[in-house]
Design an enzyme around this catalytic site. Structure first.
Site, short mmCIF file in Angstrom:
data_model
loop_
_atom_site.label_atom_id
_atom_site.label_comp_id
_atom_site.label_asym_id
_atom_site.label_seq_id
_atom_site.Cartn_x
_atom_site.Cartn_y
_atom_site.Cartn_z
N SER A 144 -5.44 -1.20 14.42
CA SER A 144 -4.11 -0.79 15.03
C SER A 144 -3.94 -0.76 16.39
O SER A 144 -5.08 -0.58 17.09
CB SER A 144 -4.00 0.82 14.44
OG SER A 144 -2.55 1.28 15.16
N TYR A 157 -6.82 9.30 13.41
CA TYR A 157 -6.66 8.02 12.89
C TYR A 157 -6.81 7.11 14.28
O TYR A 157 -7.52 5.78 14.04
CB TYR A 157 -5.16 7.90 12.91
CG TYR A 157 -4.58 6.73 12.44
CD1 TYR A 157 -4.79 6.07 11.07
CD2 TYR A 157 -3.47 5.88 13.15
CE1 TYR A 157 -4.40 5.01 10.58
CE2 TYR A 157 -3.26 4.72 12.83
CZ TYR A 157 -3.40 4.06 11.54
OH TYR A 157 -2.90 2.85 11.25
P1 NAI Z 1 0.31 0.86 2.67
O1 NAI Z 1 0.25 2.34 2.33
O2 NAI Z 1 1.49 0.29 2.23
O3 NAI Z 1 -0.99 0.05 2.06
C1 NAI Z 1 -2.25 0.67 2.33
C2 NAI Z 1 -2.80 0.56 0.88
O4 NAI Z 1 -4.28 1.02 0.91
C3 NAI Z 1 -2.29 1.16 -0.32
O5 NAI Z 1 -1.96 0.51 -1.38
C4 NAI Z 1 -3.31 2.62 -0.46
O6 NAI Z 1 -3.16 2.84 -1.88
C5 NAI Z 1 -4.56 1.61 -0.20
N1 NAI Z 1 -5.62 2.63 -0.16
C6 NAI Z 1 -5.68 3.91 0.45
N2 NAI Z 1 -6.71 4.56 0.53
C7 NAI Z 1 -7.55 3.71 -0.15
C8 NAI Z 1 -8.79 3.76 -0.56
N3 NAI Z 1 -9.72 5.04 -0.16
N4 NAI Z 1 -9.65 3.00 -1.21
C9 NAI Z 1 -8.80 1.66 -1.57
N5 NAI Z 1 -7.57 1.63 -1.10
C10 NAI Z 1 -7.01 2.48 -0.58
O7 NAI Z 1 0.04 0.81 4.22
P2 NAI Z 1 -0.13 -0.27 5.46
O8 NAI Z 1 0.87 -0.04 6.39
O9 NAI Z 1 0.27 -1.66 4.78
O10 NAI Z 1 -1.51 -0.29 5.74
C11 NAI Z 1 -2.34 -1.39 5.86
C12 NAI Z 1 -3.34 -1.23 7.20
O11 NAI Z 1 -2.39 -1.38 8.25
C13 NAI Z 1 -3.79 0.22 7.07
O12 NAI Z 1 -5.42 -0.03 7.71
C14 NAI Z 1 -3.04 0.84 8.23
O13 NAI Z 1 -3.67 1.74 9.07
C15 NAI Z 1 -2.64 -0.38 9.42
N6 NAI Z 1 -1.57 -0.14 9.99
C16 NAI Z 1 -0.31 0.24 9.73
C17 NAI Z 1 0.67 0.44 10.45
C18 NAI Z 1 1.95 0.62 10.10
O14 NAI Z 1 2.97 0.89 10.84
N7 NAI Z 1 2.38 0.84 8.75
C19 NAI Z 1 0.60 0.04 11.98
C20 NAI Z 1 -0.80 -0.25 12.29
C21 NAI Z 1 -2.01 -0.27 11.34
#
Ligand code: NAI
Length: 303
Positions: A144, A157
């Site tokens: 991030s 985080y």
């Molecule tokens: P999201 O919640 O839409 O997707 C993340 C997915 O990871 C979900 O489907 C969830 O079920 C899965 N997940 C959570 N814990 C898990 C585990 N223990 N084992 C397997 N799967 C698991 O969120 P997003 O935003 O698409 O997140 C993707 C990445 O982007 C993450 O690493 C997040 O930290 C990062 N990120 C997100 C930002 C944002 O603005 N949404 C900004 C910067 C980084």
């Protein structure tokens, strides 16, 4: 890497948000997709999307913090597609925010567990298999922009994401000799479902010092609704992979803030010309020491 066609891509968090965007874009580029996620329902829905397109795809329910389950998932991939993935996307992540001084050990264990250890487990599981397969590959881990700087409310985080950035810098240096490239994706805001992340928090790590109420979730939702489309983010990621970039930060609005942050760090170091600390002598002495002994740090297992 320029040619993705026919390669197996393993994507954690592939059922939602950034991971699902990657699955769509790399499926379009001809990859065989494996989406791994802790939640079954979004996994089923995402898999149905690829089935409807007749695109090769497989779904695995996996908690990336579970090392034994991770090894089974890797075996399953080899059984289904006949080889380990050449592309690994460590994308799954979770967040929860609140005053750093209110953090509990459960907050530490859950946020570090998924965001840092989940990535480490992905590397420990797949890197030896990728090396053994001898075909090279590409690893992209999602950190991030928050990983470049601490924050009073996103402390654990941000620390986890900082560790992911550093770890990917290390793997990039270490894996080049195997033809395995490594990048770290550092997004700002993404239009995703991460506001719901607290709902995946395991019961044994439920003791939080933060506000995880429905109200807080709703207000996070409204922030993320202004984020980048995950498919656009995945397209930028693919372009950066084609160019072999280490850092993938397709958010121009972050440039000045990051520049200021790193300027502050660099400016805190006294200039070499003034040399009040005897830096030149220290460096020279160390170089001479290393010249005499050779470096113990460059040795591999065989060394
Ligand atoms: P999201 O919640 O839409 O997707 C993340 C997915 O990871 C979900 O489907 C969830 O079920 C899965 N997940 C959570 N814990 C898990 C585990 N223990 N084992 C397997 N799967 C698991 O969120 P997003 O935003 O698409 O997140 C993707 C990445 O982007 C993450 O690493 C997040 O930290 C990062 N990120 C997100 C930002 C944002 O603005 N949404 C900004 C910067 C980084």
């Amino acid at each position: 890497m320029k040619d993705f066609a026919g390669k197996v891509a393993f994507i954690t968090g592939g059922a939602s948000g950034a991971g699902f965007g990657q699955a769509k874009v790399f499926s379009q580029a001809g990859c065989k997709i494996v989406i791994a996620d802790i939640r079954q329902e979004p996994l089923d829905e995402a898999l149905a999307y690829f089935r409807a397109q007749n695109a090769p795809a497989h779904a695995i329910r996996l908690d990336i913090t579970d090392r034994a389950a991770y090894a089974c998932a890797a075996d399953e991939v080899e059984k289904v597609f006949g080889e380990p993935p050449q592309l690994l996307f460590n994308t799954a992540g979770v967040n929860s925010f609140g005053p750093v001084e209110n953090s509990t050990y459960d907050d530490y264990d859950w946020l570090m567990g998924v965001n840092f250890w989940g990535v480490a487990n992905g590397m420990q599981t797949f890197v030896p298999r990728m090396i053994k397969a001898g075909k090279g590959g590409y690893v992209v881990s999602t950190a991030s922009v928050g990983g470049f700087q601490g924050s009073a409310v996103a402390s654990i985080y941000s620390a986890a994401k900082a560790a992911v950035i550093s770890l990917m810098e290390s793997y990039r240096a270490g894996l080049a000799k195997y033809g395995i490239e490594v990048s770290v994706l550092c997004p700002a805001n993404i239009r995703s479902n991460i506001a719901e992340a607290v709902k995946t928090r395991p019961a044994h790590l439920a003791n939080t010092g933060y506000n995880e109420s429905e109200e807080a979730i709703a207000s996070l939702h409204s922030i993320y609704s202004h984020g980048m489309d995950p498919v656009v983010l995945a397209e930028r990621t693919k372009q950066a992979m084609e160019a072999g970039k280490l850092y993938i930060i397709p958010y121009p609005e972050e440039k000045e803030r990051l520049a200021q942050h790193f300027r502050e760090i660099v400016d805190s170091i006294p200039p070499i010309e003034s040399d009040p600390e005897g830096a030149k002598e220290r460096t020279e002495a160390l170089m001479n020491w290393a010249k005499d002994r050779g470096s113990i740090f460059s040795r591999g297992r065989e060394g």
